[in-house]
Write a protein that holds these residues in place. Structure first.
Motif, PDB file in Angstrom:
ATOM      1  N   GLU A  29      40.330  63.447  45.396  1.00  0.00           N
ATOM      2  CA  GLU A  29      39.237  64.269  45.022  1.00  0.00           C
ATOM      3  C   GLU A  29      38.140  64.763  46.003  1.00  0.00           C
ATOM      4  O   GLU A  29      38.367  65.824  46.253  1.00  0.00           O
ATOM      5  CB  GLU A  29      38.619  63.582  43.657  1.00  0.00           C
ATOM      6  N   LYS A  42      37.785  63.346  36.833  1.00  0.00           N
ATOM      7  CA  LYS A  42      39.047  63.449  37.598  1.00  0.00           C
ATOM      8  C   LYS A  42      39.516  62.324  38.532  1.00  0.00           C
ATOM      9  O   LYS A  42      40.430  61.602  38.438  1.00  0.00           O
ATOM     10  CB  LYS A  42      39.163  64.679  38.587  1.00  0.00           C
ATOM     11  N   GLN A  45      40.463  59.783  35.817  1.00  0.00           N
ATOM     12  CA  GLN A  45      41.714  59.748  35.226  1.00  0.00           C
ATOM     13  C   GLN A  45      42.772  59.686  36.266  1.00  0.00           C
ATOM     14  O   GLN A  45      43.610  58.942  35.911  1.00  0.00           O
ATOM     15  CB  GLN A  45      41.834  61.439  34.780  1.00  0.00           C
ATOM     16  N   LYS A  46      42.550  59.962  37.510  1.00  0.00           N
ATOM     17  CA  LYS A  46      43.492  59.487  38.692  1.00  0.00           C
ATOM     18  C   LYS A  46      43.661  58.107  38.647  1.00  0.00           C
ATOM     19  O   LYS A  46      44.865  57.549  39.078  1.00  0.00           O
ATOM     20  CB  LYS A  46      43.268  60.263  39.797  1.00  0.00           C
TER      21      LYS A  46
END
Length: 209
Positions: A29, A42, A45-46
Motif C-alpha cells: 500500500e 486496504k 483487506q490485503k
C-alpha cells in the motif's frame, strides 16, 4: 497516547506468518500511493485481518510506518553485517559489496520512499516517527559500528563514525535511486560510488610532509 510511534506488544507476539502478511500488505500500500492516500482498509483487506485486530496492533498509519522503518533497519543491518563478514570488516569494501548486492533489489524500497518524499504534509511526521524510534536507531548504528574494523581510523568515536556512515548511506541511497530510474547505468554507478568512497577515505588535498 504512547510516546513512541510503534506497534503494540500484541503485534510483536503475533505468529511470524501473520506479521509477514501485515508487512507485505503495508509495503504494498505505501509503495502504490502517497502517504496521504494510504488506506488502512486496504492494508486490512490485503493482510486478511479485521479492523478491530488492526487497532490492537497499531494506533494509526504512523505506527505502521514506524514498523516499516524498524523492519527495514533490521534487514539492512543483516545484509550489511553479511557484507562486512565477507570483506573482513573493511568499511570501504563492505560499502561497495553492499551496493553491489542492493543495486538489483531496490524497486520496492525506492517506490516506498518516493511516495513518502512526494507526500505534501508527511515530512514533519516522518521526522517525528524517526525520532520516536531512537532506541532502534541507536541499535542500528551500534550494529554498523561493531561490524567494521576501525583500527586505521584517526577518530574511532561513535560520533565520528556516525558522521562518516551517514555520508556513505546518503550516497548509497542516491546510487540505488539512480539505478531504479536508469538500470542500464549499473556499472557507471558502481564506478562513481567507488570514486566517492576513495575521496572519503583519502581526501582530495595533498598531504604536507
Amino acid at each position: 497516547m504512547r510516546g513512541e510511534k510503534m506497534p503494540t506488544e500484541r503485534f510483536y507476539n503475533l505468529p511470524l506468518e501473520k506479521k509477514k502478511a501485515i508487512r507485505e500488505a503495508a509495503v504494498g500500500e505505501f509503495s502504490q500511493v502517497s502517504f496521504e492516500k494510504v488506506s488502512i482498509n486496504k492494508i486490512i483487506q490485503k493482510a486478511g485481518i479485521s479492523r478491530g485486530s488492526f487497532y490492537t496492533y497499531f494506533q494509526d498509519k504512523f505506527d505502521v510506518l514506524a514498523f516499516l522503518f524498524e523492519d527495514a533497519a533490521e534487514k539492512l543491518l543483516e545484509n550489511w553485517s553479511e557484507c562486512a563478514g565477507k570483506c573482513g570488516g573493511n568499511l570501504w569494501k563492505t560499502s561497495e559489496d553492499f551496493l553491489n548486492g542492493s543495486i538489483t533489489n531496490t524497486k520496492e524500497h525506492m517506490l516506498l520512499m518516493k511516495n513518502l518524499i512526494d507526500s505534501e504534509k508527511v515530512f514533519g511526521e516522518i521526522y517525528k516517527v524517526r525520532q520516536s524510534c531512537g532506541s532502534i536507531q541507536c541499535a542500528f548504528l551500534e550494529g554498523l559500528y561493531n561490524s567494521v574494523d576501525k583500527k586505521d581510523f584517526k577518530d574511532q568515536s561513535m560520533e565520528s563514525f556516525e558522521n562518516l556512515i551517514s555520508m556513505i548511506f546518503l550516497e548509497l541511497t542516491y546510487c540505488m535511486n539512480w539505478h531504479y530510474h536508469q538500470p542500464e547505468d549499473a556499472e557507471k554507478i558502481k564506478k562513481i560510488f567507488q570514486k566517492k568512497l576513495e575521496i572519503l577515505q583519502y581526501g582530495v588535498c595533498r598531504h604536507q610532509l
